[in-house]
Design a protein around this motif. Structure first.
Motif, PDB file in Angstrom:
ATOM      1  N   LYS A  84      49.791  73.822 -90.149  1.00 13.05           N
ATOM      2  CA  LYS A  84      49.983  72.050 -88.924  1.00 13.05           C
ATOM      3  C   LYS A  84      49.019  71.496 -88.705  1.00 13.05           C
ATOM      4  O   LYS A  84      47.965  71.718 -89.217  1.00 13.05           O
ATOM      5  N   GLY A  85      49.080  70.683 -90.804  1.00 12.14           N
ATOM      6  CA  GLY A  85      48.302  69.961 -90.793  1.00 12.14           C
ATOM      7  C   GLY A  85      48.331  68.391 -90.769  1.00 12.14           C
ATOM      8  O   GLY A  85      48.141  67.199 -91.374  1.00 12.14           O
ATOM      9  N   GLU A  86      49.350  67.726 -89.341  1.00 13.49           N
ATOM     10  CA  GLU A  86      49.251  66.240 -89.154  1.00 13.49           C
ATOM     11  C   GLU A  86      47.605  66.194 -88.907  1.00 13.49           C
ATOM     12  O   GLU A  86      46.774  67.238 -88.388  1.00 13.49           O
ATOM     13  N   PRO A  87      47.516  64.792 -88.767  1.00  9.35           N
ATOM     14  CA  PRO A  87      45.922  64.309 -89.256  1.00  9.35           C
ATOM     15  C   PRO A  87      45.721  64.523 -87.693  1.00  9.35           C
ATOM     16  O   PRO A  87      44.193  64.863 -87.413  1.00  9.35           O
ATOM     17  N   LYS A  88      46.760  64.226 -86.103  1.00 11.10           N
ATOM     18  CA  LYS A  88      46.154  64.068 -85.059  1.00 11.10           C
ATOM     19  C   LYS A  88      45.986  66.320 -84.911  1.00 11.10           C
ATOM     20  O   LYS A  88      44.729  65.855 -83.967  1.00 11.10           O
ATOM     21  N   THR A  89      46.364  67.190 -85.224  1.00  8.16           N
ATOM     22  CA  THR A  89      46.003  68.676 -85.376  1.00  8.16           C
ATOM     23  C   THR A  89      44.559  68.520 -85.636  1.00  8.16           C
ATOM     24  O   THR A  89      43.702  69.096 -84.732  1.00  8.16           O
ATOM     25  N   LYS A  90      44.355  67.992 -86.944  1.00  5.71           N
ATOM     26  CA  LYS A  90      42.904  68.502 -87.473  1.00  5.71           C
ATOM     27  C   LYS A  90      41.990  67.591 -86.830  1.00  5.71           C
ATOM     28  O   LYS A  90      40.861  68.328 -86.269  1.00  5.71           O
ATOM     29  N   VAL A  91      42.413  66.203 -86.293  1.00  3.32           N
ATOM     30  CA  VAL A  91      41.637  66.184 -85.531  1.00  3.32           C
ATOM     31  C   VAL A  91      40.895  66.101 -84.049  1.00  3.32           C
ATOM     32  O   VAL A  91      39.618  66.731 -83.626  1.00  3.32           O
ATOM     33  N   SER A  92      42.274  67.123 -83.152  1.00  2.75           N
ATOM     34  CA  SER A  92      41.846  67.552 -81.916  1.00  2.75           C
ATOM     35  C   SER A  92      41.043  68.610 -82.521  1.00  2.75           C
ATOM     36  O   SER A  92      40.254  68.965 -80.873  1.00  2.75           O
ATOM     37  N   VAL A  93      41.638  69.814 -83.281  1.00  5.07           N
ATOM     38  CA  VAL A  93      40.760  70.911 -83.094  1.00  5.07           C
ATOM     39  C   VAL A  93      39.071  70.768 -83.940  1.00  5.07           C
ATOM     40  O   VAL A  93      38.254  71.879 -84.021  1.00  5.07           O
ATOM     41  N   LEU A  94      39.237  70.155 -84.563  1.00  2.86           N
ATOM     42  CA  LEU A  94      37.688  69.512 -85.333  1.00  2.86           C
ATOM     43  C   LEU A  94      36.716  69.458 -83.917  1.00  2.86           C
ATOM     44  O   LEU A  94      35.528  69.185 -84.107  1.00  2.86           O
ATOM     45  N   ARG A  95      37.428  68.156 -83.900  1.00  7.82           N
ATOM     46  CA  ARG A  95      36.424  67.533 -81.705  1.00  7.82           C
ATOM     47  C   ARG A  95      36.427  68.742 -80.830  1.00  7.82           C
ATOM     48  O   ARG A  95      35.730  68.633 -80.821  1.00  7.82           O
ATOM     49  N   GLY A  96      37.371  70.217 -80.818  1.00 16.04           N
ATOM     50  CA  GLY A  96      37.574  70.955 -79.866  1.00 16.04           C
ATOM     51  C   GLY A  96      36.174  72.459 -80.672  1.00 16.04           C
ATOM     52  O   GLY A  96      36.407  72.849 -80.048  1.00 16.04           O
ATOM     53  N   GLY A  97      35.788  72.086 -81.345  1.00 11.27           N
ATOM     54  CA  GLY A  97      34.888  73.177 -82.004  1.00 11.27           C
ATOM     55  C   GLY A  97      34.918  73.558 -83.120  1.00 11.27           C
ATOM     56  O   GLY A  97      34.030  74.435 -83.848  1.00 11.27           O
ATOM     57  N   ALA A  98      35.830  73.574 -84.400  1.00 17.87           N
ATOM     58  CA  ALA A  98      36.374  73.528 -85.689  1.00 17.87           C
ATOM     59  C   ALA A  98      35.658  73.578 -86.279  1.00 17.87           C
ATOM     60  O   ALA A  98      34.812  72.265 -86.518  1.00 17.87           O
ATOM     61  N   ASP A  99      34.684  73.933 -87.424  1.00 20.19           N
ATOM     62  CA  ASP A  99      34.049  73.051 -88.721  1.00 20.19           C
ATOM     63  C   ASP A  99      35.132  72.678 -89.716  1.00 20.19           C
ATOM     64  O   ASP A  99      33.837  72.202 -90.384  1.00 20.19           O
ATOM     65  N   ASP A 100      35.967  73.477 -90.186  1.00 21.62           N
ATOM     66  CA  ASP A 100      36.480  72.777 -90.994  1.00 21.62           C
ATOM     67  C   ASP A 100      38.390  72.928 -90.656  1.00 21.62           C
ATOM     68  O   ASP A 100      38.498  74.265 -89.567  1.00 21.62           O
ATOM     69  N   PHE A 101      38.747  72.642 -92.075  1.00 19.52           N
ATOM     70  CA  PHE A 101      40.339  73.059 -91.180  1.00 19.52           C
ATOM     71  C   PHE A 101      40.639  72.142 -92.797  1.00 19.52           C
ATOM     72  O   PHE A 101      40.397  71.571 -93.898  1.00 19.52           O
ATOM     73  N   ILE A 102      41.994  73.807 -92.933  1.00 19.37           N
ATOM     74  CA  ILE A 102      42.281  74.273 -94.636  1.00 19.37           C
ATOM     75  C   ILE A 102      43.638  74.376 -94.076  1.00 19.37           C
ATOM     76  O   ILE A 102      44.187  74.905 -93.509  1.00 19.37           O
ATOM     77  N   THR A 103      44.972  73.860 -94.966  1.00 18.03           N
ATOM     78  CA  THR A 103      46.178  73.254 -94.757  1.00 18.03           C
ATOM     79  C   THR A 103      46.521  74.224 -95.733  1.00 18.03           C
ATOM     80  O   THR A 103      46.114  74.752 -96.525  1.00 18.03           O
TER      81      THR A 103
END
Length: 230
Positions: A84-103
């Motif tokens: 789920k690499g959509e920008p909206k998803t990435k922003v949501s989980v990073l703001r929710g506490g995740a430190d990094d996102f790998i697609t």
């Protein structure tokens, strides 16, 4: 020897889970797979982890739900690995506490490098700034002189006993499991043989009791571990 690094891998796809665990092992860390969000939550409640690799589309409990359920994430980096690499998803989980996102699909070397980078960052942040002298009630431990007094009486401790007591004094309200104690003091992976912990803890308590009769400095929290008596 450095403390072993334990990484929880919350991924329901068997092939991807095995690949991630293989990457972790090759880096010298210890992986633990979890195949649902609820299974991952159980592991998170059982022990302290150095990192969580988290897929978002998990059965039982989604990755987003699990991220919201995790307490005290200050000392555990969370890397999302998801299709789920959509920008909206990435922003949501990073703001929710995740430190990094790998697609997904991901590059093996990139995953390995990201894991190392996040662990290095958290190791720097998490370095305890402990004073040289630790105190709790009648206990005084001097890390420089390697001396300990209990209610004014000096104790003669082995190196392991000193490190156990120092660890307990570093966080007086924290309950340390036998796994915590072994991995921090012996700096080796704990495989469930708690006899060595029991012997050292018994000897330490005996010495404390002789130095300060009638005072209990360490208490057993049944089913959990040990901490300093409030």
């Amino acid at each position: 020897m450095n403390n072993p690094i334990h990484i929880l891998v919350a991924e329901d796809d068997n092939d991807i889970s095995r690949l991630l665990c293989s990457i972790i092992k090759k880096s010298g860390y210890i992986p633990q797979p979890a195949y649902s969000g609820t299974e991952a939550l159980l592991y998170l409640e059982q022990r302290k982890w150095n990192m969580l690799l988290l897929d978002l589309m998990l059965p039982g409990m989604t990755g987003e739900e699990l991220l919201n359920r995790i307490d005290n994430r200050d000392d555990m980096p969370v890397i999302i690995i998801s299709a789920k690499g959509e920008p909206k998803t990435k922003v949501s989980v990073l703001r929710g506490g995740a430190d990094d996102f790998i697609t997904k699909p991901f590059d093996v070397e990139e995953v390995s490098a990201r894991i190392d980078a996040r662990l290095r960052t958290y190791a720097r942040i998490g370095q305890p700034n402990l004073p040289n002298v630790l105190q709790h009630k009648g206990l005084v431990l001097d890390r420089d002189t390697k001396s300990v007094t209990a209610d004014g009486a000096e104790l003669t401790l082995t190196a392991r006993e000193f490190e156990i007591l120092s660890l307990l004094l570093s966080a007086p309200k924290k309950v340390f499991t036998k796994s915590n104690l072994y991995e921090r003091v012996w700096q080796e992976a704990f495989y469930g043989d708690d006899n060595i912990i029991n012997v050292h803890m018994s000897n330490l308590r005996s010495k404390l009791a002789k130095a300060a009769p009638g005072i209990d400095f360490i208490e057993t929290v049944w089913g959990m571990g040990y901490r300093l008596k409030p």
